[in-house]
Design an enzyme around this catalytic site. Sequence first.
Site, short mmCIF file in Angstrom:
data_model
loop_
_atom_site.label_atom_id
_atom_site.label_comp_id
_atom_site.label_asym_id
_atom_site.label_seq_id
_atom_site.Cartn_x
_atom_site.Cartn_y
_atom_site.Cartn_z
N CYS A 1 0.83 -1.21 0.00
CA CYS A 1 0.00 0.00 0.00
C CYS A 1 0.87 1.26 0.00
CB CYS A 1 -1.00 -0.04 1.15
SG CYS A 1 -2.48 0.90 0.76
N HIS B 1 -3.62 -5.07 0.35
CA HIS B 1 -3.02 -5.58 1.58
C HIS B 1 -3.07 -7.11 1.63
CE1 HIS B 1 -2.63 -1.80 3.89
NE2 HIS B 1 -3.61 -1.39 3.10
N GLU C 1 -1.63 -9.08 3.58
CA GLU C 1 -1.51 -9.65 4.93
C GLU C 1 -2.86 -10.05 5.54
OE1 GLU C 1 -1.14 -6.51 4.10
OE2 GLU C 1 -1.50 -5.08 5.71
N1 GLN Z 1 -1.92 6.71 2.67
C1 GLN Z 1 -2.05 5.96 1.46
C2 GLN Z 1 -3.41 6.16 0.79
O1 GLN Z 1 -4.33 6.59 1.41
C3 GLN Z 1 -1.78 4.49 1.71
C4 GLN Z 1 -2.77 3.84 2.61
C5 GLN Z 1 -2.27 2.54 3.20
O2 GLN Z 1 -1.09 2.27 3.19
N2 GLN Z 1 -3.15 1.75 3.76
O3 GLN Z 1 -3.55 5.86 -0.38
#
Ligand code: GLN
Length: 552
Positions: free
Chosen positions: A387, A513, A515
């Site tokens: 992410c 994600h 995970e």
């Molecule tokens: N801050 C970034 C976004 O909003 C990544 C979010 C995250 O890593 N969950 O796109």
Amino acid sequence: MEQLNARKPKYIFITGGVVSSLGKGIASASLGLLLERRGYRVNFLKFDPYINVDPGTMNPYQHGEVYVTDDGAETDLDLGHYERFTRLTMGRENNFTTGRIYFDVITRERKGAYLGGTVQIVPHITNEIKQVILDRGKDVDIVLCEIGGTVGDIESLPFLETIRQFPREVGKENVAYVHLTLVPYVRASCELKTKPTQHSVHKLREIGISPNVIVCRAEEPLPDDVRQKIALFCNVDPEAVISAPDVPSIYEVPIEFHRQKLDKLLLRYFRLKTPRADMADWIRLVQKARKIRKTVAIGVVGKYVDLQDSYKSLIEALQHAGVHNGVKVRIRWLDSEEIEASENPVPLFKGLGGILVPGGFGSRGIEGKMRAIQYARERKVPFLGICLGMQLAVIEFARNVMGLAGATSREFEENPTHAVIDLLPGQSNQKETGGSMRLGIFDVDLLGGSRVVSLYGRNRVQERHRHRYEFNAQYQKEMESRGLLVSGTYSDRKLVETVELNDHPFFLASQFHPEFKSRPVLPHPLFIGFVEAAHLHDGKMSEKTLGKDVLR
Ligand code: GLN
């Protein structure tokens, strides 16, 4: 009369006493696993007694990880345990906070649904909670309902009052109460102390709840005399005092409970049949994990490195992949701000088999994270970005390979020269913070011949998301011409989901994600690949070089 499928759903309420963080979630998940493996259909419900409508807007420092479900709910991290221990998929309806319950009641009140009546905690809030519990019992045999917080807190009272009333609703033979407490060891007198447990059970009884089972957390297994004492003072059978000592891995907890027949005891209480629990694969897994001697050090670069609950699923996913690869993953937590501040961060990365940059929000520490990514890219250290980790890998590439000095994300700068990570058109006028991100499961199409496709062995996968900003497609062609391959996309809207480098042993980053979908019996392919690469890279290093900063 004994039966296998419950004609009426059974409800097990799990409360906690004495102190918080005893592992109620793991205890609930373990019990769910045992009942599922005996052939019952189970469901979970977690109540959190705070006013936030969901944990999505909460600081991970205070609350720990926000666990994202398939249906895009931002939930308590205990739902992660429930999924990892069972075959179930959790969602929005498995986690309710006080805030959400009140929100629903107040919304209805505004619409006039209470016909001018005075809306009160009892019966309106308690009835609302009751309905949520009853709804979870549809189509299952047993509902495991965990009440967050500790008995004695003001906040959890409406929930406790509801579960006190609950037997009147469904019949007392269909309800059981499990209370988890702490039995501390007092070193000065070399004694295990039962008094806090007695007090906490008294507290429950004052509310009108008598636990059927008491699960005692302690450093060591409970000796028989302590068990007898708790049984006597708390008015339960000695077999219903379950000892929950510290174990090398949380995945051993179900085995420990099974050995002490916790599942059987509850099934007998409900007059349900007790078919054998099919535990073979779980036991094999735990035994395999116990035998592992080799280790690999993985550096996780983050902002919340002091509070590891913020990275719960990530830690578990690394461990699952480690067991799969026959290697113990030792996580070295690297504080991104420390990397940022240090003149020469290279020694901080010494001895690492791989570097992982997880998700995150805001600009604090991002330069440090990018230094770690640059190190991994240039020195060919296996890298996994998740992410924010992917977004930073893209920015680092734009800056240091493509020479776009001003490259950044719109999250960090309002009007950047090169917003290689940007908001989508139409996204910019978003006003609410809560629940306004791209959340939950989306299809990801993988490019033939890429590393991701070979790891998954499939060309379309479903992964969970929680983010607001996206890879800016304007830069894709140029990035690809310089060697950063876009290997996964959300085809409906042409969004970039994964990027990778070819001329590198393992450099992969995902916008989703992974995970959240890793389970001990089904580790996630991206983590399997990453840990394998890290282990290979680490081949030359010995345990000694890992140093004191290794936490697990
Ligand atoms: N801050 C970034 C976004 O909003 C990544 C979010 C995250 O890593 N969950 O796109």
